[in-house]
Design a protein around this motif. Sequence first.
Motif, mmCIF file in Angstrom:
data_model
loop_
_atom_site.group_PDB
_atom_site.id
_atom_site.type_symbol
_atom_site.label_atom_id
_atom_site.label_comp_id
_atom_site.label_asym_id
_atom_site.label_seq_id
_atom_site.Cartn_x
_atom_site.Cartn_y
_atom_site.Cartn_z
ATOM 1 N N PHE A 1 23.019 -45.116 -3.253
ATOM 2 C CA PHE A 1 24.139 -44.835 -4.146
ATOM 3 C C PHE A 1 23.731 -43.694 -5.044
ATOM 4 C CE2 PHE A 1 24.034 -49.303 -3.077
ATOM 5 C CZ PHE A 1 25.337 -49.544 -2.658
ATOM 6 N N ARG B 1 29.438 -53.422 0.039
ATOM 7 C CA ARG B 1 28.871 -52.165 -0.456
ATOM 8 C C ARG B 1 29.683 -51.636 -1.634
ATOM 9 N NH1 ARG B 1 28.790 -47.083 -1.240
ATOM 10 N NH2 ARG B 1 27.067 -45.739 -0.681
ATOM 11 N N ASP B 2 31.015 -51.701 -1.525
ATOM 12 C CA ASP B 2 31.887 -51.256 -2.616
ATOM 13 C C ASP B 2 31.648 -52.070 -3.887
ATOM 14 O OD1 ASP B 2 33.014 -49.406 -0.879
ATOM 15 O OD2 ASP B 2 34.853 -50.563 -0.549
ATOM 16 N N GLU C 1 28.427 -50.922 -5.514
ATOM 17 C CA GLU C 1 28.631 -49.638 -6.190
ATOM 18 C C GLU C 1 29.354 -49.821 -7.522
ATOM 19 O OE1 GLU C 1 30.542 -45.219 -5.345
ATOM 20 O OE2 GLU C 1 30.581 -46.723 -3.769
ATOM 21 N N ASP D 1 31.691 -55.940 5.364
ATOM 22 C CA ASP D 1 30.427 -55.290 5.016
ATOM 23 C C ASP D 1 30.644 -54.104 4.087
ATOM 24 O OD1 ASP D 1 28.897 -57.092 6.421
ATOM 25 O OD2 ASP D 1 28.843 -55.870 8.240
ATOM 26 N N ASP D 2 31.675 -53.309 4.340
ATOM 27 C CA ASP D 2 31.968 -52.174 3.465
ATOM 28 C C ASP D 2 32.449 -52.665 2.094
ATOM 29 O OD1 ASP D 2 32.116 -49.309 3.047
ATOM 30 O OD2 ASP D 2 34.297 -49.567 3.023
ATOM 31 N N ARG E 1 20.708 -54.569 5.444
ATOM 32 C CA ARG E 1 21.369 -53.275 5.231
ATOM 33 C C ARG E 1 20.584 -52.460 4.228
ATOM 34 N NH1 ARG E 1 27.274 -53.024 6.618
ATOM 35 N NH2 ARG E 1 26.876 -51.089 5.554
ATOM 36 N N GLU F 1 21.257 -49.108 1.698
ATOM 37 C CA GLU F 1 22.284 -48.220 1.142
ATOM 38 C C GLU F 1 21.660 -47.347 0.061
ATOM 39 O OE1 GLU F 1 25.262 -48.102 2.366
ATOM 40 O OE2 GLU F 1 25.539 -50.038 3.331
#
Length: 120
Positions: free
Chosen positions: A114, A25-26, A29, A21-22, A110, A112
């Motif tokens: 940024f 997200r990375d 980004e 999951d991270d 999710r 997020e």
Amino acid sequence: MNIDFPFHFNNLGRTATTSDDDHIRDMIEQLLFTNPGERVNRPDFGSGLLQLIFAPNSPELAATLQFTMQASLQRWLGDLIDVQALAVSSEDSSLRVFLQYVVKRSGEQRTETFEQSGVL
């Protein structure tokens, strides 16, 4: 096992890793804050968002930006996520992107935020 972004070493001196999951997200980004032409083997990778930090705000610019970012997310990460909501705000020399998405593999929703600020 996924390599963490930005690249760094963990407390054992090994390459740092991160969860799935991270890692997603990375990747989001990296896509948002990479300008097209920066990647040697993928010259069309990126959203061009950073080029607009100092552009004058207008409804037309916001609509264009949302459309191009949505298209970039779909093209490069469409096999991993479904975008539910996307909003961009610009204040002085800071950009903030709000993104709500569903991870296709797990069905988890999710949210997020940024942020990129500073001089280019």
